[in-house]
Design a protein around this motif. Sequence first.
Motif, PDB file in Angstrom:
ATOM      1  N   LEU A   2       3.848  -1.161  -0.298  1.00  0.00           N
ATOM      2  CA  LEU A   2       3.837  -0.005  -1.269  1.00  0.00           C
ATOM      3  C   LEU A   2       4.589  -0.383  -2.594  1.00  0.00           C
ATOM      4  CD1 LEU A   2       3.686   3.331   0.826  1.00  0.00           C
ATOM      5  CD2 LEU A   2       1.949   2.583  -0.807  1.00  0.00           C
ATOM      6  N   CYS A   3       5.922  -0.843  -2.266  1.00  0.00           N
ATOM      7  CA  CYS A   3       6.813  -1.458  -3.365  1.00  0.00           C
ATOM      8  C   CYS A   3       6.130  -2.353  -4.294  1.00  0.00           C
ATOM      9  CB  CYS A   3       7.997  -2.013  -2.596  1.00  0.00           C
ATOM     10  SG  CYS A   3       9.416  -2.366  -3.791  1.00  0.00           S
ATOM     11  N   VAL A   4       5.605  -3.289  -3.553  1.00  0.00           N
ATOM     12  CA  VAL A   4       4.754  -4.490  -4.346  1.00  0.00           C
ATOM     13  C   VAL A   4       3.690  -3.846  -5.202  1.00  0.00           C
ATOM     14  CG1 VAL A   4       3.558  -6.744  -4.429  1.00  0.00           C
ATOM     15  CG2 VAL A   4       5.585  -6.360  -3.002  1.00  0.00           C
ATOM     16  N   GLY A   5       2.803  -2.851  -4.489  1.00  0.00           N
ATOM     17  CA  GLY A   5       1.653  -2.440  -5.135  1.00  0.00           C
ATOM     18  C   GLY A   5       1.845  -1.426  -6.165  1.00  0.00           C
ATOM     19  N   LEU A   6       3.245  -0.947  -6.215  1.00  0.00           N
ATOM     20  CA  LEU A   6       3.506  -0.116  -7.460  1.00  0.00           C
ATOM     21  C   LEU A   6       4.241  -0.796  -8.551  1.00  0.00           C
ATOM     22  CD1 LEU A   6       4.797   3.069  -5.536  1.00  0.00           C
ATOM     23  CD2 LEU A   6       2.775   2.850  -6.862  1.00  0.00           C
ATOM     24  N   THR A   7       4.994  -1.928  -8.181  1.00  0.00           N
ATOM     25  CA  THR A   7       5.899  -2.445  -8.979  1.00  0.00           C
ATOM     26  C   THR A   7       4.982  -3.645  -9.899  1.00  0.00           C
ATOM     27  OG1 THR A   7       7.906  -2.596  -7.526  1.00  0.00           O
ATOM     28  CG2 THR A   7       7.667  -4.243  -9.174  1.00  0.00           C
ATOM     29  N   CYS A   8       4.016  -4.296  -9.259  1.00  0.00           N
ATOM     30  CA  CYS A   8       3.185  -5.306 -10.024  1.00  0.00           C
ATOM     31  C   CYS A   8       2.547  -4.798 -11.111  1.00  0.00           C
ATOM     32  CB  CYS A   8       2.319  -6.118  -9.028  1.00  0.00           C
ATOM     33  SG  CYS A   8       3.249  -7.158  -7.867  1.00  0.00           S
ATOM     34  N   PRO A   9       1.801  -3.550 -11.240  1.00  0.00           N
ATOM     35  CA  PRO A   9       1.150  -2.846 -12.122  1.00  0.00           C
ATOM     36  C   PRO A   9       2.134  -2.259 -13.418  1.00  0.00           C
ATOM     37  CG  PRO A   9       0.127  -2.072 -10.015  1.00  0.00           C
ATOM     38  CD  PRO A   9       1.281  -2.780  -9.589  1.00  0.00           C
ATOM     39  N   ILE A  10       2.924  -1.720 -12.713  1.00  0.00           N
ATOM     40  CA  ILE A  10       4.080  -1.233 -13.769  1.00  0.00           C
ATOM     41  C   ILE A  10       4.740  -2.533 -14.445  1.00  0.00           C
ATOM     42  CG2 ILE A  10       6.166  -0.156 -14.093  1.00  0.00           C
ATOM     43  CD1 ILE A  10       5.378   1.694 -11.410  1.00  0.00           C
ATOM     44  N   TRP A  11       4.918  -3.209 -14.000  1.00  0.00           N
ATOM     45  CA  TRP A  11       5.682  -4.537 -14.806  1.00  0.00           C
ATOM     46  C   TRP A  11       4.594  -5.007 -15.800  1.00  0.00           C
ATOM     47  CZ3 TRP A  11      10.248  -6.096 -15.413  1.00  0.00           C
ATOM     48  CH2 TRP A  11      10.670  -7.105 -16.028  1.00  0.00           C
ATOM     49  N   GLY A  12       3.206  -5.089 -15.332  1.00  0.00           N
ATOM     50  CA  GLY A  12       2.130  -5.504 -16.342  1.00  0.00           C
ATOM     51  C   GLY A  12       2.064  -4.359 -17.509  1.00  0.00           C
ATOM     52  N   ILE A  13       2.098  -3.270 -17.486  1.00  0.00           N
ATOM     53  CA  ILE A  13       1.993  -2.275 -18.295  1.00  0.00           C
ATOM     54  C   ILE A  13       3.431  -2.297 -19.340  1.00  0.00           C
ATOM     55  CG2 ILE A  13       2.019   0.380 -18.833  1.00  0.00           C
ATOM     56  CD1 ILE A  13       0.532   0.629 -16.188  1.00  0.00           C
ATOM     57  N   PHE A  14       4.334  -2.639 -18.598  1.00  0.00           N
ATOM     58  CA  PHE A  14       5.493  -2.910 -19.723  1.00  0.00           C
ATOM     59  C   PHE A  14       5.295  -3.802 -20.574  1.00  0.00           C
ATOM     60  CE2 PHE A  14       9.193  -1.350 -16.296  1.00  0.00           C
ATOM     61  CZ  PHE A  14       8.764  -0.078 -16.758  1.00  0.00           C
ATOM     62  N   GLY A  15       4.447  -4.779 -20.295  1.00  0.00           N
ATOM     63  CA  GLY A  15       4.281  -5.888 -21.425  1.00  0.00           C
ATOM     64  C   GLY A  15       3.462  -5.387 -22.651  1.00  0.00           C
ATOM     65  N   PHE A  16       2.568  -4.047 -22.417  1.00  0.00           N
ATOM     66  CA  PHE A  16       2.115  -3.634 -23.594  1.00  0.00           C
ATOM     67  C   PHE A  16       2.938  -3.007 -24.652  1.00  0.00           C
ATOM     68  CE2 PHE A  16      -1.725  -3.923 -20.476  1.00  0.00           C
ATOM     69  CZ  PHE A  16      -2.469  -4.470 -21.472  1.00  0.00           C
ATOM     70  N   PHE A  17       4.104  -2.423 -23.861  1.00  0.00           N
ATOM     71  CA  PHE A  17       4.864  -1.492 -24.760  1.00  0.00           C
ATOM     72  C   PHE A  17       6.234  -2.069 -25.274  1.00  0.00           C
ATOM     73  CE2 PHE A  17       1.902   1.200 -22.106  1.00  0.00           C
ATOM     74  CZ  PHE A  17       0.904   1.700 -23.197  1.00  0.00           C
ATOM     75  N   LEU A  18       6.543  -2.941 -24.392  1.00  0.00           N
ATOM     76  CA  LEU A  18       8.200  -3.261 -24.732  1.00  0.00           C
ATOM     77  C   LEU A  18       8.058  -4.679 -25.130  1.00  0.00           C
ATOM     78  CD1 LEU A  18       9.715  -1.708 -21.465  1.00  0.00           C
ATOM     79  CD2 LEU A  18       9.747  -0.950 -23.750  1.00  0.00           C
ATOM     80  N   PRO A  19       8.843  -5.232 -26.056  1.00  0.00           N
ATOM     81  CA  PRO A  19       8.520  -6.421 -26.661  1.00  0.00           C
ATOM     82  C   PRO A  19       9.288  -7.622 -25.789  1.00  0.00           C
ATOM     83  CG  PRO A  19      10.540  -5.158 -27.734  1.00  0.00           C
ATOM     84  CD  PRO A  19       9.817  -4.276 -26.970  1.00  0.00           C
ATOM     85  N   HIS A  20      10.146  -7.322 -24.965  1.00  0.00           N
ATOM     86  CA  HIS A  20      10.765  -8.495 -24.239  1.00  0.00           C
ATOM     87  C   HIS A  20      10.698  -8.232 -22.656  1.00  0.00           C
ATOM     88  CE1 HIS A  20      12.536 -10.081 -28.173  1.00  0.00           C
ATOM     89  NE2 HIS A  20      13.041  -8.871 -28.221  1.00  0.00           N
ATOM     90  N   ILE A  21       9.850  -7.173 -22.188  1.00  0.00           N
ATOM     91  CA  ILE A  21      10.133  -6.928 -20.882  1.00  0.00           C
ATOM     92  C   ILE A  21       8.429  -6.854 -20.401  1.00  0.00           C
ATOM     93  CG2 ILE A  21      10.597  -5.269 -18.722  1.00  0.00           C
ATOM     94  CD1 ILE A  21      13.014  -4.738 -20.418  1.00  0.00           C
ATOM     95  N   GLY A  22       8.073  -7.390 -19.258  1.00  0.00           N
ATOM     96  CA  GLY A  22       6.581  -7.238 -18.839  1.00  0.00           C
ATOM     97  C   GLY A  22       5.808  -8.404 -18.806  1.00  0.00           C
ATOM     98  N   LEU A  23       4.721  -8.563 -18.551  1.00  0.00           N
ATOM     99  CA  LEU A  23       3.953  -9.714 -18.380  1.00  0.00           C
ATOM    100  C   LEU A  23       3.649 -10.239 -19.836  1.00  0.00           C
ATOM    101  CD1 LEU A  23       1.390  -8.867 -15.444  1.00  0.00           C
ATOM    102  CD2 LEU A  23       3.515 -10.297 -15.555  1.00  0.00           C
ATOM    103  N   LYS A  24       3.848 -11.382 -20.439  1.00  0.00           N
ATOM    104  CA  LYS A  24       3.594 -11.755 -21.846  1.00  0.00           C
ATOM    105  C   LYS A  24       2.812 -12.917 -21.751  1.00  0.00           C
ATOM    106  CE  LYS A  24       6.003  -8.260 -23.753  1.00  0.00           C
ATOM    107  NZ  LYS A  24       5.382  -7.474 -24.714  1.00  0.00           N
TER     108      LYS A  24
END
Length: 83
Positions: free
Chosen positions: A8-30
């Motif tokens: 559950l931790c990995v299943g929630l963390t991975c998509p959230i980390w990917g969404i961060f890449g859309f909205f934040l300039p230095h955090i998330g999947l780039k």
Amino acid sequence: IDTKSSSLCVGLTCPIWGIFGFFLPHIGLKQGWELLLVSIPFGFTNGTMQGFSRTLFGLMLPPGKEAAFFSLYQITDKGSSSL
């Protein structure tokens, strides 16, 4: 840490980390290699999450109606993959 909590931790963390890449300039999947790095633990735990959700769904069903509800579960599960 048990299997359910880790999946559950990995299943929630991975998509959230990917969404961060859309909205934040230095955090998330780039970069592409970051996606590969994040998708490995997500792929390993995806089957565990599906099994856990099916078990939880089965526990919430009214007695005697399991076949009807699981057939609806299968139709929506397979039907959404065709979209």
